[in-house]
Design an enzyme around this catalytic site. Structure first.
Site, PDB file in Angstrom:
ATOM      1  CD  GLU A 280     183.692  37.700  10.319  1.00 36.94           C
ATOM      2  OE1 GLU A 280     184.740  37.793  10.861  1.00 36.94           O
ATOM      3  OE2 GLU A 280     183.547  38.935   9.998  1.00 36.94           O
TER       4      GLU A 280
ATOM      5  N   PRO B 266     200.762  44.030   3.718  1.00 36.06           N
ATOM      6  CG  PRO B 266     201.763  43.205   1.698  1.00 36.06           C
ATOM      7  CD  PRO B 266     201.587  44.258   2.330  1.00 36.06           C
ATOM      8  CB  ALA B 267     197.249  39.634   3.309  1.00 34.42           C
TER       9      ALA B 267
ATOM     10  N   GLY C  41     190.971  43.257  10.333  1.00 27.85           N
ATOM     11  CA  GLY C  41     190.811  42.085  10.043  1.00 27.85           C
ATOM     12  C   GLY C  41     190.535  40.943  11.479  1.00 27.85           C
ATOM     13  CB  SER C  42     190.236  37.770  12.642  1.00 18.69           C
ATOM     14  OG  SER C  42     191.370  37.983  13.358  1.00 18.69           O
TER      15      SER C  42
ATOM     16  CG  LEU D 143     189.152  44.709  15.250  1.00 17.63           C
ATOM     17  CD1 LEU D 143     189.992  44.334  16.856  1.00 17.63           C
ATOM     18  CD2 LEU D 143     191.059  44.489  14.705  1.00 17.63           C
TER      19      LEU D 143
ATOM     20  CD  GLU E 225     189.806  52.671   7.680  1.00 14.29           C
ATOM     21  OE1 GLU E 225     188.722  51.265   7.087  1.00 14.29           O
ATOM     22  OE2 GLU E 225     191.127  52.165   8.572  1.00 14.29           O
TER      23      GLU E 225
ATOM     24  CB  CYS F 122     184.232  42.892   7.742  1.00 12.69           C
ATOM     25  SG  CYS F 122     184.449  44.637   7.445  1.00 12.69           S
TER      26      CYS F 122
ATOM     27  CD1 TRP G 131     192.778  36.743   4.142  1.00 11.41           C
ATOM     28  CD2 TRP G 131     191.167  37.285   2.135  1.00 11.41           C
ATOM     29  NE1 TRP G 131     192.120  36.260   4.368  1.00 11.41           N
ATOM     30  CE2 TRP G 131     190.781  36.231   3.545  1.00 11.41           C
ATOM     31  CE3 TRP G 131     190.453  37.077   1.795  1.00 11.41           C
ATOM     32  CZ2 TRP G 131     189.416  35.701   4.196  1.00 11.41           C
ATOM     33  CZ3 TRP G 131     188.754  36.377   1.978  1.00 11.41           C
ATOM     34  CH2 TRP G 131     188.583  35.757   2.472  1.00 11.41           C
TER      35      TRP G 131
END
Ligand SMILES: NC(=O)C1=CN([C@@H]2O[C@H](COP(=O)(O)OP(=O)(O)OC[C@H]3O[C@@H](n4cnc5c(N)ncnc54)[C@H](OP(=O)(O)O)[C@@H]3O)[C@@H](O)[C@H]2O)C=CC1
Ligand SMILES: O=C(O)[C@H](O)CS(=O)(=O)O
Length: 484
Positions: free
Chosen positions: A386, A180-181, A233-234, A256, A463, A289, A155
Site C-alpha cells: 500500500e 487518537p493518533a 490503522g495498519s 486495516l 462500520e 485505506c 491520523w
C-alpha cells in the site's frame, strides 16, 4: 495561532471521566504543511488510561439503562453541534493533518453523518422471539451492549474514524475510551468538547491523548474492564492488538490496510473512469485505506485512459490545505514521503515510466507531485504494498480473467473498483473480487448508510449501516420453562 470562531474548541487537555486534565507532560502537534507547532497536548500515562477505563466501567450501567431514545437525543445534539461548528472543526483538522479545507469539511460532515445515523438506530436495537422447542418453553433473544470499548485510530481521518466507532458504541449503550493518533489528537479533543456540551455523561466518552501508543494499547488490551477493542490503522498494528487482546478474549473490530484494485474494461465510459480514478486515487493525497492502489486498464482503452488521466492529474494544484483551490496537500510526514519515493524508484528501476509528476514538489517539505506511472508490472512493490500517497500505477491487461486474478493477488481485501457497462460482466467481476466493498462505475463508496469493512487481512467487522451496531452488541438467549 488558529483563527477559530470558538477558541475553546482548540482543546489541549485530556478528557477523562468528564474532567479536563493536565499532568505536566505534553507532546507537540505540528502542521504538516508548514512544520509550525500548533499546540502542546497533554501526554497521558498508563495510570491515566486506567482511570479512564475505570470511569467508563462505572458509567456503563447508567448509560445502558437510558432508553434508546434518550441516548439518541444526546447523539443527535452532538451531531448538530458538529455541523454547527464545522468551520472550526475543519480548520483544526486541516491544521493538524494537512488535507485541503474542502476535504476537511467533507470529513466533518462524514463523521457527523455516522453520529446522526446511530442517533436514529439507537431506538431500533431489536431482539427476537423464537418459537419454543418444547411445549412449556418460551425463547427470547436480547441484544445488549458489550460494555467498555477501547478505541485506537489513525491520523488520516482524525474525526471520522472516531465518529464511525463512538456513534454505534454510545447508541447501543456502551461507553468509550478513545486514543487518537499522536499526530492528530486535536480533532478528537474538539469532538469531546462538543460531546460534553451535547450532554454525554461523565465517563461515557473519554479522549486519552498519548505519545506512547504501544503502552496505551497494551493497557486497553489487557484491562479486563475493557470488553472490546475497535481499531483503524495498519494491518501490522491490527495484528499486534489482536494478539494482545487474545489474553482476555477481547472482541475486536479491525479496519486495516488496503490495496484496492481499480479496473477499467474496454467497455467502460473512459471519461467517467478517469474522474473515478481521480477521486479514488488522489483523495486525501492518496492517504486513505480505500485508495485505488493499483490501476488495471484493458488494452483497448489503455492509451486513451492513461493520456486522459495524466492530463487531469498534471492540472491538480498542490499546496497548503488552507489555500484556495488546492487539491493535494502535504503528506503527513517524511516517512510517508520516503515510502512514496521508494515505491516510485522501485517501479522505475523495473521498467515503469512516469507520465506526469514523479518528484518532490517545489513547495518542499512533504509535498509531492501527483504522479501517474505507466508500464507497471507485477513484480513491482506497488502491486503488493500500500503506497499511501499520490501515485497512480497503471498496469495493462488483456482479458477479464487476467484482471480479476491480478486484482485478487494480494493479502488485502478492503475496497475494489471497476468501470464496465456489460451487466453480466459487472456481476461476474463484482462477485469474484475478494474485497469487502466494491465500487462499480464510481470511485467514491464511503457513506454511513453502507457497511464499511474488509476481508482477508484488511480486517473484520463493519462500520456504518444497519450492520454497524452489531459490532457493539452481545446476543443473550433467555429460555423460559414451566410455561403452561
Ligand atoms: N481500513 C481503514 O479504514 C483504514 C486503514 N488505515 C491503514 O493504516 C495505515 C496508515 O495509518 P497509520 O496511522 O500509519 O497506521 P498505524 O497502524 O501505524 O497507526 C494507527 C494507530 O495505531 C497506533 N499504534 C501504532 N502502533 C501501535 C501499537 N503497537 N499499539 C497500539 N497502537 C498503536 C498509532 O499511534 P501513533 O500514530 O500515535 O503512533 C495510530 O493511532 C495504512 O496501512 C492504512 O491503510 C488507515 C486508515 C483507515
Ligand atoms: O481512514 C480511511 O482511509 C477511511 O476509512 C477512508 S473513508 O472512510 O473516508 O473512505
Amino acid at each position: 495561532m488558529l483563527k477559530l470562531n470558538d477558541p475553546a474548541l482548540l482543546e489541549t487537555r485530556a478528557y477523562v471521566n468528564g474532567h479536563w486534565i493536565e499532568n505536566g507532560n505534553s507532546f507537540p502537534v505540528f502542521n504538516p504543511a508548514t512544520g509550525e507547532k500548533i499546540a502542546d497536548v497533554t501526554d497521558l500515562g498508563v495510570e491515566d488510561v486506567t482511570l479512564a477505563i475505570d470511569g467508563a466501567y462505572d458509567a456503563k450501567a447508567a448509560w445502558a439503562a437510558k432508553t434508546g431514545k434518550e441516548r439518541g437525543t444526546i447523539l443527535r445534539k452532538w451531531h448538530d453541534l458538529m455541523v454547527g461548528n464545522i468551520d472550526d472543526l475543519a480548520t483544526i483538522l486541516t491544521a493538524e493533518m494537512g488535507k485541503p479545507l474542502a476535504e476537511a469539511k467533507g470529513e466533518i460532515m462524514y463523521g457527523a453523518s455516522y453520529v446522526e445515523w446511530f442517533a436514529e438506530e439507537a431506538k431500533r436495537i431489536y431482539g427476537d422471539v423464537i418459537p419454543g422447542h418444547q411445549p412449556d418453553k418460551r425463547i427470547v433473544v436480547l441484544k445488549q451492549p458489550v460494555g467498555v470499548v477501547g478505541s485506537i485510530t489513525p491520523w488520516n481521518f482524525p474525526n471520522a474514524m472516531i465518529a464511525r466507532k463512538v456513534a454505534p458504541a454510545l447508541a447501543v449503550g456502551c461507553t468509550f475510551v478513545a486514543r487518537p493518533a499522536e499526530l492528530t489528537p486535536l480533532s478528537a479533543l474538539a469532538m469531546a468538547v462538543l460531546g460534553e456540551r451535547a450532554g454525554i455523561p461523565k465517563g461515557v466518552f473519554s479522549v486519552i491523548p498519548s505519545s506512547d501508543a504501544s503502552t496505551v494499547g497494551k493497557e486497553l488490551c489487557a484491562n479486563t474492564k475493557v470488553a472490546k477493542i475497535t481499531f483503524t490503522g495498519s494491518t501490522r498494528v491490527g495484528k499486534i492488538l489482536m494478539e494482545q487482546g487474545a489474553a482476555t478474549v477481547k472482541k475486536v473490530s479491525m479496519e486495516l490496510g488496503g490495496n484496492a484494485p481499480f479496473i477499467v474494461f474496454d467497455d467502460a465510459d473512459v471519461d467517467a473512469a478517469v474522474e473515478g480514478a481521480l477521486i479514488a486515487k488522489y483523495r486525501n493525497a492518496g492517504q486513505t485505506c480505500v485508495c485505488a492502489n493499483r490501476i488495471y486498464v484493458q488494452s483497448g482503452v489503455y492509451k486513451e485512459f492513461s493520456e486522459k488521466l495524466a492530463k487531469r492529474v498534471s492540472a491538480l494544484s498542490v499546496g497548503d490545505g488552507f489555500e484556495e483551490g488546492v487539491a493535494i496537500g502535504p503528506l503527513i510526514n517524511e516517512a510517508a514521503l520516503s515510502k512514496v519515493e521508494a515505491h516510485l524508484s522501485d517501479a522505475i528501476a523495473k521498467g515503469a515510466r512516469i507520465a506526469t509528476g514523479g518528484n518532490r514538489h517545489s513547495r518542499g517539505g512533504t509535498f509531492f507531485e501527483p504522479t501517474v506511472v505507466t508500464d507497471v508490472t507485477r513484480g513491482m512493490q506497488v502491486q503488493h504494498e500500500e503506497t499511501f500517497g499520490p501515485i497512480a500505477p497503471l498496469f495493462e491487461f488483456e482479458t477479464e480473467d487476467e484482471a480479476v486474478e491480478l486484482a485478487n493477488d494480494t493479502e488485502f481485501g478492503l475496497a475494489g473498483y471497476f468501470y464496465a457497462k456489460d451487466i453480466s460482466r459487472v456481476w461476474r467481476v463484482a462477485e469474484r473480487l475478494e474485497t469487502g466493498m466494491v465500487g462499480i462505475n464510481t470511485g467514491l463508496i464511503s457513506t454511513e448508510v453502507a457497511p464499511f469493512g474488509g476481508v482477508k487481512q484488511s480486517g473484520q467487522g463493519r462500520e456504518g449501516s444497519k450492520y454497524g451496531a452489531d459490532d457493539y452488541l452481545e446476543i443473550k438467549y433467555m429460555c423460559f420453562g414451566e410455561i403452561h
